[in-house]
Scaffold this motif. Structure first.
Motif, PDB file in Angstrom:
ATOM      1  N   ARG A   8       0.835  -1.210   0.000  1.00 39.84           N
ATOM      2  CA  ARG A   8       0.000   0.000   0.000  1.00 39.84           C
ATOM      3  C   ARG A   8       0.871   1.262   0.000  1.00 39.84           C
ATOM      4  N   ARG A   9       1.914   1.268   0.818  1.00 39.34           N
ATOM      5  CA  ARG A   9       2.812   2.432   0.858  1.00 39.34           C
ATOM      6  C   ARG A   9       3.500   2.625  -0.490  1.00 39.34           C
ATOM      7  N   ASP A  10       3.943   1.525  -1.090  1.00 44.06           N
ATOM      8  CA  ASP A  10       4.607   1.617  -2.395  1.00 44.06           C
ATOM      9  C   ASP A  10       3.655   2.171  -3.458  1.00 44.06           C
ATOM     10  N   MET A  11       2.384   1.758  -3.406  1.00 49.71           N
ATOM     11  CA  MET A  11       1.404   2.256  -4.371  1.00 49.71           C
ATOM     12  C   MET A  11       1.169   3.754  -4.198  1.00 49.71           C
ATOM     13  N   ILE A  12       1.067   4.208  -2.954  1.00 49.57           N
ATOM     14  CA  ILE A  12       0.863   5.636  -2.696  1.00 49.57           C
ATOM     15  C   ILE A  12       2.079   6.437  -3.142  1.00 49.57           C
ATOM     16  N   ASP A  13       3.278   5.951  -2.817  1.00 48.59           N
ATOM     17  CA  ASP A  13       4.498   6.643  -3.245  1.00 48.59           C
ATOM     18  C   ASP A  13       4.576   6.722  -4.767  1.00 48.59           C
ATOM     19  N   TYR A  14       4.251   5.628  -5.432  1.00 54.77           N
ATOM     20  CA  TYR A  14       4.304   5.599  -6.891  1.00 54.77           C
ATOM     21  C   TYR A  14       3.316   6.609  -7.475  1.00 54.77           C
ATOM     22  N   ALA A  15       2.089   6.627  -6.923  1.00 51.47           N
ATOM     23  CA  ALA A  15       1.081   7.571  -7.410  1.00 51.47           C
ATOM     24  C   ALA A  15       1.543   9.009  -7.198  1.00 51.47           C
ATOM     25  N   ASN A  16       2.130   9.293  -6.039  1.00 44.89           N
ATOM     26  CA  ASN A  16       2.601  10.648  -5.768  1.00 44.89           C
ATOM     27  C   ASN A  16       3.757  11.030  -6.681  1.00 44.89           C
ATOM     28  N   ASN A  17       4.706  10.118  -6.866  1.00 44.83           N
ATOM     29  CA  ASN A  17       5.881  10.416  -7.685  1.00 44.83           C
ATOM     30  C   ASN A  17       5.519  10.612  -9.151  1.00 44.83           C
ATOM     31  N   VAL A  35      -5.062   2.479  -9.297  1.00 39.22           N
ATOM     32  CA  VAL A  35      -6.184   3.360  -8.982  1.00 39.22           C
ATOM     33  C   VAL A  35      -5.966   3.887  -7.570  1.00 39.22           C
ATOM     34  N   ARG A  36      -5.928   5.221  -7.439  1.00 39.21           N
ATOM     35  CA  ARG A  36      -5.801   5.859  -6.131  1.00 39.21           C
ATOM     36  C   ARG A  36      -6.823   6.990  -6.065  1.00 39.21           C
ATOM     37  N   SER A  37      -7.714   6.929  -5.090  1.00 38.75           N
ATOM     38  CA  SER A  37      -8.688   8.000  -4.905  1.00 38.75           C
ATOM     39  C   SER A  37      -8.661   8.424  -3.451  1.00 38.75           C
ATOM     40  N   ARG A  38      -8.490   9.732  -3.213  1.00 40.19           N
ATOM     41  CA  ARG A  38      -8.362  10.252  -1.850  1.00 40.19           C
ATOM     42  C   ARG A  38      -9.674  10.774  -1.284  1.00 40.19           C
ATOM     43  N   VAL A  39     -10.735  10.709  -2.079  1.00 39.19           N
ATOM     44  CA  VAL A  39     -12.059  11.145  -1.620  1.00 39.19           C
ATOM     45  C   VAL A  39     -13.113  10.227  -2.223  1.00 39.19           C
ATOM     46  N   PRO A  40     -14.266  10.069  -1.559  1.00 40.97           N
ATOM     47  CA  PRO A  40     -15.378   9.367  -2.207  1.00 40.97           C
ATOM     48  C   PRO A  40     -15.804  10.128  -3.464  1.00 40.97           C
ATOM     49  N   THR A  41     -16.360   9.416  -4.408  1.00 45.17           N
ATOM     50  CA  THR A  41     -16.756  10.038  -5.671  1.00 45.17           C
ATOM     51  C   THR A  41     -18.232   9.777  -5.956  1.00 45.17           C
ATOM     52  N   GLN A  42     -18.775  10.543  -6.888  1.00 43.22           N
ATOM     53  CA  GLN A  42     -20.129  10.322  -7.373  1.00 43.22           C
ATOM     54  C   GLN A  42     -20.116   9.195  -8.402  1.00 43.22           C
ATOM     55  N   PHE A  43     -21.282   8.586  -8.631  1.00 41.37           N
ATOM     56  CA  PHE A  43     -21.375   7.580  -9.687  1.00 41.37           C
ATOM     57  C   PHE A  43     -20.997   8.211 -11.028  1.00 41.37           C
ATOM     58  N   GLN A  57      -7.284  -1.271  -0.489  1.00 44.69           N
ATOM     59  CA  GLN A  57      -7.716  -0.382   0.592  1.00 44.69           C
ATOM     60  C   GLN A  57      -8.940   0.391   0.131  1.00 44.69           C
ATOM     61  N   GLY A  58      -9.849   0.696   1.070  1.00 49.18           N
ATOM     62  CA  GLY A  58     -11.070   1.417   0.733  1.00 49.18           C
ATOM     63  C   GLY A  58     -12.090   0.499   0.091  1.00 49.18           C
ATOM     64  N   SER A  59     -13.134   1.094  -0.472  1.00 50.12           N
ATOM     65  CA  SER A  59     -14.151   0.291  -1.156  1.00 50.12           C
ATOM     66  C   SER A  59     -14.803   1.093  -2.271  1.00 50.12           C
ATOM     67  N   GLN A  95      -5.832  10.287   4.189  1.00 53.58           N
ATOM     68  CA  GLN A  95      -4.914   9.451   4.959  1.00 53.58           C
ATOM     69  C   GLN A  95      -4.988   7.981   4.538  1.00 53.58           C
ATOM     70  N   THR A  96      -6.178   7.499   4.194  1.00 55.21           N
ATOM     71  CA  THR A  96      -6.364   6.103   3.772  1.00 55.21           C
ATOM     72  C   THR A  96      -7.125   6.087   2.449  1.00 55.21           C
ATOM     73  N   PRO A  97      -6.438   6.381   1.361  1.00 55.60           N
ATOM     74  CA  PRO A  97      -7.116   6.448   0.066  1.00 55.60           C
ATOM     75  C   PRO A  97      -7.564   5.081  -0.425  1.00 55.60           C
ATOM     76  N   TYR A  98      -8.534   5.120  -1.336  1.00 56.95           N
ATOM     77  CA  TYR A  98      -8.898   3.892  -2.054  1.00 56.95           C
ATOM     78  C   TYR A  98      -7.720   3.519  -2.947  1.00 56.95           C
ATOM     79  N   LEU A  99      -7.297   2.253  -2.874  1.00 60.13           N
ATOM     80  CA  LEU A  99      -6.167   1.777  -3.657  1.00 60.13           C
ATOM     81  C   LEU A  99      -6.525   0.463  -4.337  1.00 60.13           C
ATOM     82  N   ALA A 100      -6.209   0.357  -5.613  1.00 60.32           N
ATOM     83  CA  ALA A 100      -6.463  -0.880  -6.342  1.00 60.32           C
ATOM     84  C   ALA A 100      -5.461  -1.020  -7.476  1.00 60.32           C
ATOM     85  N   LEU A 101      -5.196  -2.268  -7.845  1.00 63.78           N
ATOM     86  CA  LEU A 101      -4.429  -2.589  -9.042  1.00 63.78           C
ATOM     87  C   LEU A 101      -5.357  -3.278 -10.025  1.00 63.78           C
TER      88      LEU A 101
END
Length: 296
Positions: A8-17, A35-43, A57-59, A95-101
């Motif tokens: 999870r940390r590696d994914m966040i670092d990669y997304a930021n970099n 896929v990294r999302s830091r906020v809930p989204t609309q449909f 992480q997240g749903s 702090q705890t974004p949605y994360l997916a591969l």
């Protein structure tokens, strides 16, 4: 669990970099997206291609027709056919974004693997009646996806090892507990394969008038059987499927070209700009003109 926290940390670092925004972005590994999302989204309307998505992480929620699927951490999503859908992130914070591969599925590779396996169709698993399947992720698949993502920093590793890991992932998906939809697609004259051929035709000729009778005839099915199996697999009817394709293509053109709303309506197959605007608003929540990016 320590290796998952590191992933999870590696994914966040990669997304930021890489400067990734809050939607799917390709990684350096071909066909693998992060896929990294830091906020809930609309449909939002999405056009799924065959894929395997692993949530770390997240749903998230995906709506196919009238069927709502929710999947969260250490669950996976398999999509076996091209599917217009809507989706939203429901659990995510800074702090705890949605994360997916997400890995694009290679249907040709699945067919090659199926041809090497004995009695694939006879495996003891319930038949899948839908092209979208959600369930708990196989630990072996989590490990394989982590190893694939770990190749991102070496071009040589990607060239030599990525094809091997991708093949392993396809193999595990095909034989896994959630692989019934993929196994059904591997049967050349099965219902899923026939519906897949019809979908190919609809997507190729999405601007042209289509008839259920013609599609059913090409699929080698009765009209009622074709309609029932199409709806069961995709969650929608063939004509609604075509409409979704037209509207998503229209949105792409509205946001990427200077063509007029009327011209785009005709280009994607509508005969009435008024009907186009009405259906566009119903799907995207605003009119085509309101949805167009504001230019300086």
């Amino acid at each position: 669990m320590a290796h998952l926290e590191q992933l999870r940390r590696d994914m966040i670092d990669y997304a930021n970099n890489c400067g990734f925004d809050d939607w799917p972005q390709p990684t350096h590994v071909p066909t693998l997206s992060l896929v990294r999302s830091r906020v809930p989204t609309q449909f939002t309307a999405v056009d799924y291609q065959p894929l395997f998505c692993l949530v770390l992480q997240g749903s998230k929620q995906t709506l196919i027709g009238e069927c709502l699927h929710r999947f969260g951490a250490l669950q996976s999503l398999i999509v076996s056919l091209d599917l217009p859908a809507t989706a939203c992130v429901v659990e995510a914070t800074a702090q705890t974004p949605y994360l997916a591969l997400a890995l694009d599925l290679d249907i040709g590779l699945l067919r090659d693997l199926a041809s090497e396996l004995d009695d694939l169709a006879g495996m003891d698993s319930p038949p899948s009646r839908t092209a979208l399947v959600v369930g708990d992720a196989d630990p072996a698949l989590i490990d394989a996806m982590a190893r694939l993502f770990a190749l991102r920093g070496s071009a040589m590793d990607i060239e030599v090892l990525a094809p091997l890991v991708i093949r392993e992932i396809h193999y595990r998906l095909l034989l896994g507990n959630q692989g019934a939809a993929l196994r059904a697609l591997m049967q050349p004259d099965g219902q899923a394969s026939r519906i897949a051929r019809a979908i190919t035709r609809i997507r190729r000729d999405y601007t042209a008038p289509l008839t259920i009778a013609g599609l059913a005839r090409e699929a080698g099915m009765s009209i009622s059987a074709f309609h029932d199996h199409f709806r069961a697999l995709t969650g929608t009817t063939p004509l609604q499927y075509q409409k979704a394709l037209r509207l998503m293509e229209a949105r792409r053109r509205l946001q990427g070209t200077a063509a007029s709303v009327t011209a785009i309506a005709f280009e994607v197959g509508y005969e009435s700009p008024t009907q186009f605007s009405r259906e566009y608003r119903r799907k995207f929540g605003q009119s085509p003109r309101e949805d167009r990016p504001v230019t300086a």
